[in-house]
Design an enzyme around this catalytic site. Structure first.
Site, short mmCIF file in Angstrom:
data_model
loop_
_atom_site.label_atom_id
_atom_site.label_comp_id
_atom_site.label_asym_id
_atom_site.label_seq_id
_atom_site.Cartn_x
_atom_site.Cartn_y
_atom_site.Cartn_z
N ARG A 91 -2.60 -2.12 -3.45
CA ARG A 91 -3.80 -1.32 -3.27
C ARG A 91 -3.68 -0.12 -4.22
NH1 ARG A 91 -6.32 0.99 2.23
NH2 ARG A 91 -8.27 1.55 1.25
N ASN B 110 -11.81 6.43 10.77
CA ASN B 110 -11.51 7.85 10.58
C ASN B 110 -12.19 8.35 9.30
OD1 ASN B 110 -10.34 10.28 11.25
ND2 ASN B 110 -8.63 9.89 9.86
N GLY B 111 -12.12 7.51 8.25
CA GLY B 111 -12.99 7.71 7.07
C GLY B 111 -14.15 6.75 7.21
N HIS C 14 -18.83 0.76 7.33
CA HIS C 14 -17.39 0.91 7.56
C HIS C 14 -17.21 2.25 8.27
CE1 HIS C 14 -13.01 0.62 6.22
NE2 HIS C 14 -13.12 1.86 6.68
N ASP D 134 -11.11 11.91 16.95
CA ASP D 134 -11.09 10.55 17.48
C ASP D 134 -12.32 10.30 18.34
OD1 ASP D 134 -10.50 8.25 19.23
OD2 ASP D 134 -8.56 8.33 18.23
N ARG E 230 -13.62 14.87 7.58
CA ARG E 230 -14.32 15.22 6.34
C ARG E 230 -15.77 15.56 6.64
NH1 ARG E 230 -12.39 9.99 3.78
NH2 ARG E 230 -10.30 10.44 3.02
N ASN F 84 0.88 -1.17 0.00
CA ASN F 84 0.00 0.00 0.00
C ASN F 84 0.92 1.23 0.00
OD1 ASN F 84 -1.86 2.00 0.41
ND2 ASN F 84 -2.78 1.09 2.25
N HIS G 122 -13.29 2.80 -0.20
CA HIS G 122 -13.25 1.71 0.79
C HIS G 122 -13.75 0.41 0.15
CE1 HIS G 122 -13.89 4.84 4.22
NE2 HIS G 122 -12.60 4.60 4.07
N GLY H 134 -12.39 0.91 12.68
CA GLY H 134 -12.07 1.33 14.06
C GLY H 134 -13.29 1.52 14.96
N GLU I 30 -8.25 -5.49 4.82
CA GLU I 30 -8.04 -5.11 3.43
C GLU I 30 -6.82 -5.82 2.84
OE1 GLU I 30 -9.32 -0.71 2.80
OE2 GLU I 30 -8.99 -1.02 4.93
N GLU J 28 -15.87 -1.70 14.79
CA GLU J 28 -15.40 -2.91 15.47
C GLU J 28 -15.28 -2.74 16.98
OE1 GLU J 28 -11.74 -4.26 13.53
OE2 GLU J 28 -12.66 -3.82 11.59
N ASN J 29 -15.05 -1.48 17.41
CA ASN J 29 -14.70 -1.27 18.83
C ASN J 29 -15.71 -0.50 19.66
OD1 ASN J 29 -11.93 -2.39 18.84
ND2 ASN J 29 -11.60 -0.81 17.32
P1 AMP Z 1 -9.71 3.38 11.47
O1 AMP Z 1 -9.66 4.54 10.53
O2 AMP Z 1 -10.53 2.23 10.96
O3 AMP Z 1 -8.36 2.95 11.98
O4 AMP Z 1 -10.51 3.90 12.75
C1 AMP Z 1 -9.96 4.90 13.56
C2 AMP Z 1 -11.00 5.43 14.50
O5 AMP Z 1 -11.61 4.38 15.24
C3 AMP Z 1 -10.37 6.34 15.53
O6 AMP Z 1 -10.34 7.65 15.08
C4 AMP Z 1 -11.29 6.17 16.71
O7 AMP Z 1 -12.21 7.24 16.64
C5 AMP Z 1 -12.04 4.88 16.47
N1 AMP Z 1 -11.80 3.92 17.55
C6 AMP Z 1 -10.80 3.04 17.67
N2 AMP Z 1 -10.94 2.34 18.82
C7 AMP Z 1 -12.04 2.79 19.43
C8 AMP Z 1 -12.71 2.46 20.63
N3 AMP Z 1 -12.26 1.52 21.45
N4 AMP Z 1 -13.83 3.15 20.93
C9 AMP Z 1 -14.28 4.11 20.11
N5 AMP Z 1 -13.70 4.44 18.95
C10 AMP Z 1 -12.60 3.80 18.62
#
Ligand code: AMP
Length: 397
Positions: free
Chosen positions: A91, A211-212, A208, A284, A241, A7, A180, A332, A385, A335-336
């Site tokens: 990618r 962050n994006g 999905h 975040d 965004r 990537n 994505h 992010g 991915e 999943e979390n």
């Molecule tokens: P990604 O772009 O898929 O890596 O997702 C990043 C975003 O996931 C971060 O900016 C966080 O806002 C969010 N994130 C990651 N872990 C957690 C969590 N345990 N609880 C809430 N948001 C999370």
């Protein structure tokens, strides 16, 4: 079969070496600051200490040479010889209106990637540099391009065309592409597999959320609609965004602030989203959740606006597909963030969505979180991915 997944960004190059016998990651790493002072390679092998090398990397070719040297390093490597790499998967952001699927790289493919520089000005040139660096350092090894736009090419014209004069579509292929795509493809297929959805009952909505963020609706793994457009700026409210805005907002702010459209687009891409709605607190979601708990009203507004847009989009896709068989959360936040998933699903009660709060406590693994009497099954499906790219590479190489 061993596949190297690449990537490449404008000043970075991420890689993973995957053994496709068991789909395990043998090594992965990141080259940072390519072409800038202070270049660095961080190479990670499971069970070993990180191997960090700080050496000038003037070009992607030098970066690639360092990656290969790390992979065969007697102490930190995982290969005896570079020839053990059977194929390379890349990618690539934009395949324009040409590629509806991944493809083995040849001169024609490189020409199309080049022709799409306009559509993906930050990524496509870097992706091509990654491909050419691999061709230079591993001659004869097949390279496969996996396009982030390919999944969205499944949309019908009524979903992908903008209602603007036809000449812009004819001349410039201005349309909705969606992004994505590798993640949406992987997660929609993984949901069908994991949920064992039978033929005729494979309407899947993938949220999905990272962050994006983007949402897709698909039937049998084929995209019906997806929330991003010509660029990743369209659709949901994201970390930085804006997502959808009335285009007249751009003209108004440009006129009143005396800034250019380019500057305004930077604002919409980098200084908007939940970061802006939270009054600059954070992009975040962990910070925003914490802020809301501590009574920060702007953080609460940002979270509510994000949720509202997600719910409206999922609701729209439910209407577009006359229902759905599964909803999958990924990336992010998906999943979390159990609270975000619960809040979104609570607003989909009208469609018979019901989650089990106990099952919803999990994170980071494939799991069904819906209650037995939910009309639509709901899942957490971690996206991968790199693995999706590696699988496509095996299929084509
Ligand atoms: P990604 O772009 O898929 O890596 O997702 C990043 C975003 O996931 C971060 O900016 C966080 O806002 C969010 N994130 C990651 N872990 C957690 C969590 N345990 N609880 C809430 N948001 C999370």
């Amino acid at each position: 079969m061993k596949v190297l997944v690449i990537n490449a960004g404008s000043s970075s190059l991420k890689y993973q070496l995957i053994d496709m016998e068991d789909e395990s990651v043998k090594a992965k790493g990141l080259c940072e600051r390519i072409g800038i002072e202070g270049s660095r390679l961080t190479h990670k092998v499971p069970g070993k200490e990180d191997f960090v090398q700080e050496k000038p990397m003037p070009t992607h070719n030098t970066a690639m040479e360092m990656v290969l040297a790390a992979l065969v390093d007697p102490e930190h490597g995982v290969l005896k010889n570079v020839s053990e790499i059977d194929a390379i998967g890349h990618r690539v952001l934009h395949g324009g209106a040409v590629y509806t699927e991944s493809i083995k790289v040849n001169d024609d493919v490189k020409r199309v990637i080049r022709e799409c520089f306009d559509l993906g000005p930050l990524h496509n040139p870097a992706n091509l540099m990654g491909i050419e660096a691999c061709e230079a350092s591993m001659p004869g090894v097949p390279n496969v391009a996996v396009f982030d736009t390919a999944f969205g090419m499944g949309m019908e014209p009524f979903a992908y065309r903008y209602a603007i004069p036809e000449e812009y579509y004819e001349k410039y292929k201005i349309r909705r592409y969606g992004f994505h795509g590798t993640s949406h493809m992987f997660v929609s297929r993984e949901t069908i597999r994991f949920a064992n959805l039978p033929e005729g009952q494979r309407r899947v909505i993938v949220c999905h959320m990272g962050n994006g963020s983007s949402i897709s609706a698909s039937v049998d793994g084929k995209c019906v609609d997806t929330s991003m457009g010509l660029t990743p700026l369209e659709g949901l409210i994201m970390g930085t965004r804006s997502g959808d805005v009335d285009p007249a907002v751009v003209q108004f702010i440009c006129d009143h602030e005396g800034i250019s459209v380019d500057e305004m687009l930077t604002i919409l891409n980098k200084k908007s989203g939940v970061l802006a709605l939270s009054g600059g607190l954070s992009s975040d979601f962990r910070d925003l959740t914490e802020g809301e708990k501590n009574g920060n009203e702007k953080a609460a507004l940002a979270l509510a606006a994000f949720r509202h847009k997600v719910v409206k989009t999922v609701g729209g896709y439910l209407a577009a597909m006359n229902g759905a068989d599964a909803i999958a959360f990924t990336a992010g936040i998906g999943e979390n963030d159990a609270q975000m998933r619960a809040d979104i699903c609570a607003k989909l009660e009208f469609a018979g969505v019901k989650i089990d709060p106990e099952k919803n406590k999990v994170r980071g693994q494939n799991v069904e979180i819906s209650a037995p009497d939910s009309k639509i099954r709901v899942f957490v499906i971690p996206t991968n991915e790199e693995l999706a790219i590696a699988r496509e590479t095996v299929r084509l190489a």
